[in-house]
Write a protein that holds these residues in place. Structure first.
Motif, short mmCIF file in Angstrom:
data_model
loop_
_atom_site.label_atom_id
_atom_site.label_comp_id
_atom_site.label_asym_id
_atom_site.label_seq_id
_atom_site.Cartn_x
_atom_site.Cartn_y
_atom_site.Cartn_z
N ARG A 111 1.12 -0.90 -0.32
CA ARG A 111 0.11 -0.23 -0.20
C ARG A 111 0.57 1.54 0.10
O ARG A 111 1.55 1.81 0.78
CB ARG A 111 -0.47 0.09 1.42
CG ARG A 111 -1.83 -1.24 1.38
CD ARG A 111 -2.42 -1.23 2.66
NE ARG A 111 -3.21 -2.39 2.57
CZ ARG A 111 -3.86 -3.14 3.65
NH1 ARG A 111 -3.87 -2.31 4.87
NH2 ARG A 111 -4.55 -4.01 3.51
N HIS B 231 -1.67 -1.23 -4.35
CA HIS B 231 -2.47 -0.28 -3.77
C HIS B 231 -2.18 1.12 -3.64
O HIS B 231 -1.24 1.27 -3.13
CB HIS B 231 -3.65 -0.78 -2.81
CG HIS B 231 -4.82 0.00 -2.22
ND1 HIS B 231 -5.55 0.53 -1.43
CD2 HIS B 231 -5.28 1.19 -3.31
CE1 HIS B 231 -7.19 1.37 -1.32
NE2 HIS B 231 -6.22 1.88 -2.48
N LEU C 282 -5.81 -0.24 -8.27
CA LEU C 282 -5.55 -1.17 -7.76
C LEU C 282 -4.64 -1.98 -8.91
O LEU C 282 -5.61 -2.32 -10.41
CB LEU C 282 -7.13 -2.25 -7.19
CG LEU C 282 -6.99 -1.40 -5.93
CD1 LEU C 282 -7.88 0.24 -5.65
CD2 LEU C 282 -7.99 -2.53 -4.72
#
Length: 254
Positions: A155, A192, A250
């Motif tokens: 992330r 992400h 994503l």
């Protein structure tokens, strides 16, 4: 008037670390080449609560990215799948995601000392056991301290956009970084990214779409709706109030 006991206890020699048992100012030292950094260390004011958390909890849930050992994430997180979060600010969103999904471990990396202390305090208050706080350069962590295929996700939320053209080379999401991240991600793991800086979002989409190790989760090849698991942060809310558009990307590790 005599010096107060509190002042005497907190006095330290010039140059001595403020948190001897806490995060190191430069954990990798001179062991590795000096590359163009995608981040700027910030040593802003640490509150009493953050400092207390750093002193008490760093040895329990914190680690310095020194590049001198390979981490056993299975042992560290009790066998949970692990997601690497690069840059967590003050840690509120990280703590919320960890609380919402206790079946996933979060290895959260940042260089902001107040944020490190704040996340530790939030984790303790919420009784979280699935968060670890790493201090230092995420590139060294990925390259030197993680095994191939160790991660179930990565992330990168609101990285520094480095808006000036001469600084674009400092942006994190570039082909070289993606290749390194992919080598540490399991097949099917999701990268992400989120940003409120339109030109950076366009660069992210372009470089990710062109990278052979990643595939867009969106059939139309564009941006993704914000997934429910990513909290709306205070920083993001401020940007939205200013009319910024937030883009989520994503991509799956193929």
């Amino acid at each position: 008037m005599s010096e107060s006991r509190e002042t005497a206890l907190h006095r330290r020699p010039k140059g001595a670390p403020r948190f001897p048992e806490g995060p190191a100012p430069d954990p990798a030292g001179s062991h590795f080449e000096r590359r163009i950094r995608s981040f700027q260390p910030r040593r802003s004011r640490v509150t009493a609560g953050q400092g207390d958390a750093l002193r008490r909890l760093w040895g329990v849930w914190g680690l310095d990215i020194d590049g001198q050992r390979v981490l056993d994430l299975g042992e560290m997180f009790g066998g949970l799948p692990v997601v690497l979060e690069i840059g967590f600010g003050m840690g509120e969103a990280t703590a919320q995601m960890a609380a919402d999904d206790p079946s996933t471990g979060i290895l959260a990396v940042d260089v902001h000392t107040p944020g490190q202390g704040n996340l530790l305090a939030l984790a303790e208050k919420a009784g979280l056991s699935n968060v670890r706080v790493a201090n230092g350069d995420a590139i060294i962590l990925l390259r030197e301290m993680l095994r191939p295929g160790a991660l179930d996700g990565v992330r990168v939320y609101f990285p520094d956009p480095w808006p000036k053209k001469r600084h674009h080379k400092r942006r994190l999401i570039q082909s070289e970084f993606l290749s390194l991240a992919a080598s540490r991600m399991k097949p099917g793991a999701v990268l992400h990214c989120a940003t409120d800086w339109e030109p950076y979002a366009e660069q992210m989409l372009d470089v990710l779409s062109g990278h052979p190790d990643f595939e867009n989760t969106q059939p139309d090849g564009g941006y993704a709706p914000r997934p429910a698991f990513r909290p709306l942060t205070r920083f993001e809310g401020q940007g939205l109030d200013k009319g910024h558009v937030v883009h989520d990307l994503l991509f799956t590790r193929v």
